[in-house]
Design a protein around this motif. Structure first.
Motif, PDB file in Angstrom:
ATOM      1  N   ASP A  84      32.577 -43.048 -12.884  1.00  0.00           N
ATOM      2  CA  ASP A  84      31.323 -43.708 -12.523  1.00  0.00           C
ATOM      3  C   ASP A  84      30.674 -43.096 -11.278  1.00  0.00           C
ATOM      4  OD1 ASP A  84      31.422 -45.619 -14.623  1.00  0.00           O
ATOM      5  OD2 ASP A  84      32.949 -46.714 -13.502  1.00  0.00           O
ATOM      6  N   ALA A  85      31.174 -41.944 -10.847  1.00  0.00           N
ATOM      7  CA  ALA A  85      30.628 -41.306  -9.645  1.00  0.00           C
ATOM      8  C   ALA A  85      29.279 -40.652  -9.935  1.00  0.00           C
ATOM      9  CB  ALA A  85      31.613 -40.257  -9.119  1.00  0.00           C
ATOM     10  N   ASP A  86      28.413 -40.596  -8.938  1.00  0.00           N
ATOM     11  CA  ASP A  86      27.136 -39.888  -9.079  1.00  0.00           C
ATOM     12  C   ASP A  86      27.367 -38.388  -9.176  1.00  0.00           C
ATOM     13  OD1 ASP A  86      25.678 -42.237  -8.981  1.00  0.00           O
ATOM     14  OD2 ASP A  86      25.491 -42.171  -6.797  1.00  0.00           O
ATOM     15  N   GLU A  87      28.414 -37.911  -8.501  1.00  0.00           N
ATOM     16  CA  GLU A  87      28.817 -36.509  -8.567  1.00  0.00           C
ATOM     17  C   GLU A  87      30.243 -36.405  -8.046  1.00  0.00           C
ATOM     18  OE1 GLU A  87      27.004 -35.037  -4.271  1.00  0.00           O
ATOM     19  OE2 GLU A  87      26.028 -34.388  -6.111  1.00  0.00           O
ATOM     20  N   VAL A  88      30.910 -35.292  -8.346  1.00  0.00           N
ATOM     21  CA  VAL A  88      32.288 -35.121  -7.898  1.00  0.00           C
ATOM     22  C   VAL A  88      32.435 -33.733  -7.288  1.00  0.00           C
ATOM     23  CG1 VAL A  88      32.955 -34.441 -10.244  1.00  0.00           C
ATOM     24  CG2 VAL A  88      34.718 -35.084  -8.608  1.00  0.00           C
ATOM     25  N   PRO A  89      33.051 -33.624  -6.094  1.00  0.00           N
ATOM     26  CA  PRO A  89      33.352 -32.299  -5.535  1.00  0.00           C
ATOM     27  C   PRO A  89      34.386 -31.593  -6.402  1.00  0.00           C
ATOM     28  CG  PRO A  89      33.480 -34.019  -3.847  1.00  0.00           C
ATOM     29  CD  PRO A  89      33.420 -34.718  -5.167  1.00  0.00           C
ATOM     30  N   LEU A  90      34.176 -30.337  -6.681  1.00  0.00           N
ATOM     31  CA  LEU A  90      35.108 -29.589  -7.527  1.00  0.00           C
ATOM     32  C   LEU A  90      36.517 -29.639  -6.966  1.00  0.00           C
ATOM     33  CD1 LEU A  90      35.531 -27.774  -9.987  1.00  0.00           C
ATOM     34  CD2 LEU A  90      34.835 -25.817  -8.586  1.00  0.00           C
ATOM     35  N   GLY A  91      36.655 -29.577  -5.647  1.00  0.00           N
ATOM     36  CA  GLY A  91      37.976 -29.574  -5.023  1.00  0.00           C
ATOM     37  C   GLY A  91      38.783 -30.833  -5.279  1.00  0.00           C
ATOM     38  N   GLU A  92      38.092 -31.954  -5.589  1.00  0.00           N
ATOM     39  CA  GLU A  92      38.800 -33.201  -5.882  1.00  0.00           C
ATOM     40  C   GLU A  92      39.492 -33.172  -7.239  1.00  0.00           C
ATOM     41  OE1 GLU A  92      39.263 -35.914  -3.986  1.00  0.00           O
ATOM     42  OE2 GLU A  92      38.305 -34.877  -2.301  1.00  0.00           O
ATOM     43  N   LEU A  93      39.211 -32.151  -8.036  1.00  0.00           N
ATOM     44  CA  LEU A  93      39.778 -32.051  -9.373  1.00  0.00           C
ATOM     45  C   LEU A  93      40.854 -30.967  -9.460  1.00  0.00           C
ATOM     46  CD1 LEU A  93      36.368 -32.265 -11.269  1.00  0.00           C
ATOM     47  CD2 LEU A  93      38.001 -34.130 -10.884  1.00  0.00           C
ATOM     48  N   ALA A  94      41.418 -30.598  -8.314  1.00  0.00           N
ATOM     49  CA  ALA A  94      42.332 -29.455  -8.250  1.00  0.00           C
ATOM     50  C   ALA A  94      43.583 -29.642  -9.099  1.00  0.00           C
ATOM     51  CB  ALA A  94      42.728 -29.191  -6.791  1.00  0.00           C
ATOM     52  N   ARG A  95      44.021 -30.864  -9.309  1.00  0.00           N
ATOM     53  CA  ARG A  95      45.288 -31.090 -10.018  1.00  0.00           C
ATOM     54  C   ARG A  95      45.095 -31.328 -11.523  1.00  0.00           C
ATOM     55  NH1 ARG A  95      49.538 -31.844  -6.901  1.00  0.00           N
ATOM     56  NH2 ARG A  95      50.628 -33.063  -8.478  1.00  0.00           N
ATOM     57  N   GLU A  96      43.880 -31.174 -12.020  1.00  0.00           N
ATOM     58  CA  GLU A  96      43.587 -31.447 -13.428  1.00  0.00           C
ATOM     59  C   GLU A  96      43.900 -30.243 -14.317  1.00  0.00           C
ATOM     60  OE1 GLU A  96      42.590 -34.317 -14.511  1.00  0.00           O
ATOM     61  OE2 GLU A  96      41.697 -35.360 -12.789  1.00  0.00           O
ATOM     62  N   ASN A  97      44.140 -30.524 -15.599  1.00  0.00           N
ATOM     63  CA  ASN A  97      44.142 -29.485 -16.629  1.00  0.00           C
ATOM     64  C   ASN A  97      42.735 -29.391 -17.206  1.00  0.00           C
ATOM     65  OD1 ASN A  97      46.928 -29.002 -16.392  1.00  0.00           O
ATOM     66  ND2 ASN A  97      47.383 -30.693 -17.782  1.00  0.00           N
ATOM     67  N   TRP A  98      42.289 -28.157 -17.496  1.00  0.00           N
ATOM     68  CA  TRP A  98      40.894 -27.925 -17.826  1.00  0.00           C
ATOM     69  C   TRP A  98      40.721 -27.406 -19.249  1.00  0.00           C
ATOM     70  CZ3 TRP A  98      36.941 -28.911 -14.340  1.00  0.00           C
ATOM     71  CH2 TRP A  98      37.337 -29.179 -13.015  1.00  0.00           C
ATOM     72  N   LEU A  99      39.581 -27.765 -19.845  1.00  0.00           N
ATOM     73  CA  LEU A  99      39.160 -27.228 -21.133  1.00  0.00           C
ATOM     74  C   LEU A  99      37.775 -26.607 -20.977  1.00  0.00           C
ATOM     75  CD1 LEU A  99      40.006 -30.316 -23.380  1.00  0.00           C
ATOM     76  CD2 LEU A  99      41.375 -28.235 -23.154  1.00  0.00           C
ATOM     77  N   SER A 100      37.560 -25.511 -21.701  1.00  0.00           N
ATOM     78  CA  SER A 100      36.216 -24.928 -21.751  1.00  0.00           C
ATOM     79  C   SER A 100      35.981 -24.392 -23.153  1.00  0.00           C
ATOM     80  CB  SER A 100      36.041 -23.812 -20.715  1.00  0.00           C
ATOM     81  OG  SER A 100      36.812 -22.681 -21.052  1.00  0.00           O
ATOM     82  N   ALA A 101      34.727 -24.098 -23.462  1.00  0.00           N
ATOM     83  CA  ALA A 101      34.380 -23.599 -24.790  1.00  0.00           C
ATOM     84  C   ALA A 101      34.829 -22.152 -24.945  1.00  0.00           C
ATOM     85  CB  ALA A 101      32.875 -23.707 -25.013  1.00  0.00           C
ATOM     86  N   PRO A 102      35.168 -21.726 -26.167  1.00  0.00           N
ATOM     87  CA  PRO A 102      35.528 -20.321 -26.398  1.00  0.00           C
ATOM     88  C   PRO A 102      34.347 -19.406 -26.129  1.00  0.00           C
ATOM     89  CG  PRO A 102      36.142 -21.708 -28.270  1.00  0.00           C
ATOM     90  CD  PRO A 102      35.253 -22.526 -27.392  1.00  0.00           C
ATOM     91  N   GLY A 103      34.633 -18.174 -25.771  1.00  0.00           N
ATOM     92  CA  GLY A 103      33.572 -17.198 -25.541  1.00  0.00           C
ATOM     93  C   GLY A 103      34.123 -15.942 -24.903  1.00  0.00           C
ATOM     94  N   ASP A 104      33.315 -14.867 -24.945  1.00  0.00           N
ATOM     95  CA  ASP A 104      33.774 -13.603 -24.384  1.00  0.00           C
ATOM     96  C   ASP A 104      32.969 -13.203 -23.141  1.00  0.00           C
ATOM     97  OD1 ASP A 104      31.360 -12.967 -25.476  1.00  0.00           O
ATOM     98  OD2 ASP A 104      32.069 -11.310 -26.717  1.00  0.00           O
TER      99      ASP A 104
END
Length: 317
Positions: free
Chosen positions: A185-205
């Motif tokens: 529910d945050a208006d925005e999140v600092p990237l550094g606050e997500l340091a311990r997360e596992n990440w997903l991104s779309a495939p691409g080259d």
């Protein structure tokens, strides 16, 4: 039953739409009829092509194999029909059909629908790839006429063979989190606050993963894990709490997840539309450019949370 091109088209549409319900609407078929066809395809292949549940339809490993072949065979057959049509009409300079490639963009469906509405009498077909380079090559050799491509803000798209690109719009990349996440529910999140997360991104080259790792380094950490997956699978994995995902903030209205802006917009995603330099001899490039701009505006309109963000930032991007 033998598998033919008609069955491959059905599988491709279900994969693109992410559910049997949406695919049946796109195909103009009754949902029970489409489900029955998919069951027959499963029987013919000896295994299920999709996992179908209340969350939608996701390709199985067998389904991914079928889709890889479909992405080759369907455009090849369309090109064959187009070449025959041109030969019969003896009008190679006038487009009776247009082949449109899409890469890493959520605007493809709106864009194709707009082109079909604006280009009356022209048969518009589509081809999807994970590679902007591959699509640029197909534009250069004439096996594609138009491409709509999403790329990292720092990317440079190929122009060999006379390919030309027009920038449509640039958007910040958001992070998709479960609705129970502490930043949901945050208006925005600092990237550094997500340091311990596992990440997903779309495939691409392209350069997106490098740009993401660089942004993480600037925020003071190295990401633990970055996995590639298509959008429907990412939504499911995020909903179940297995990871969070880097996403285009457009057309993201899914239960159980929230798209949250990253503070200071460290990552951006740009939409481009492209064609070969001589395309104006075959179709109205201004109309195609306008269709791409319309598609982005319409996608924003259909994305209330992102539309509010754009208004708050004081920019229509």
């Amino acid at each position: 039953m033998e598998i033919d091109l008609r069955h491959l088209r059905l599988v491709s549409v279900v994969a693109d739409q992410g559910s049997v319900t949406k695919a049946s609407a796109a195909l103009g078929m009754a949902q029970p009829a489409l489900s029955a066809q998919l069951n027959r395809i499963d029987q013919a292949l000896g295994g299920p092509v999709f996992v179908r549940d209340r969350h939608g339809a996701r390709p199985t490993p067998l389904g991914e194999l079928v889709l890889r072949h479909a992405r080759v065979l369907l455009p090849a057959m369309e090109a064959f029909h187009d070449d025959v049509r041109r030969h019969v009409l003896d009008r190679p300079d006038v487009a009776t059909s247009l082949r449109v490639g899409t890469v890493a963009t959520v605007l493809g469906g709106i864009f194709l629908s707009r082109l079909r509405a604006d280009l009356a009498g022209v048969n518009v077909t589509s081809f999807t790839s994970w590679s902007a380079d591959a699509v640029a090559l197909r534009l250069a050799d004439g096996t594609l006429d138009i491409a709509l491509v999403g790329a990292c803000g720092d990317a440079v798209l190929p122009t060999e063979g006379g390919v030309e690109w027009t920038q449509v719009r640039t958007d910040p990349v958001f992070v998709l989190v479960p609705e129970r996440h502490r930043f949901a529910d945050a208006d925005e999140v600092p990237l550094g606050e997500l340091a311990r997360e596992n990440w997903l991104s779309a495939p691409g080259d392209g350069c997106f993963e490098r740009c993401f790792v660089a942004a993480c380094a600037h925020a003071g950490f190295t990401p633990r894990e970055v996995s590639e997956t298509e959008r429907a699978s990412a939504v499911e994995q995020v909903r179940e709490g297995h990871a969070i995902a880097l996403v285009q903030p457009l057309l993201l209205d899914h239960p159980g997840v929230r798209a949250v802006p990253l503070q200071a917009e460290p990552l951006r995603w740009t939409q481009y539309v492209g064609w070969r330099g001589d395309a104006g001899e075959r179709f109205d490039v201004d109309l195609v450019r306008a269709a791409a701009v319309y598609s982005h505006a319409e996608a924003v309109r259909r994305s209330p949370a992102y539309e509010r963000y754009v208004v708050a930032q004081g920019s229509a991007r």
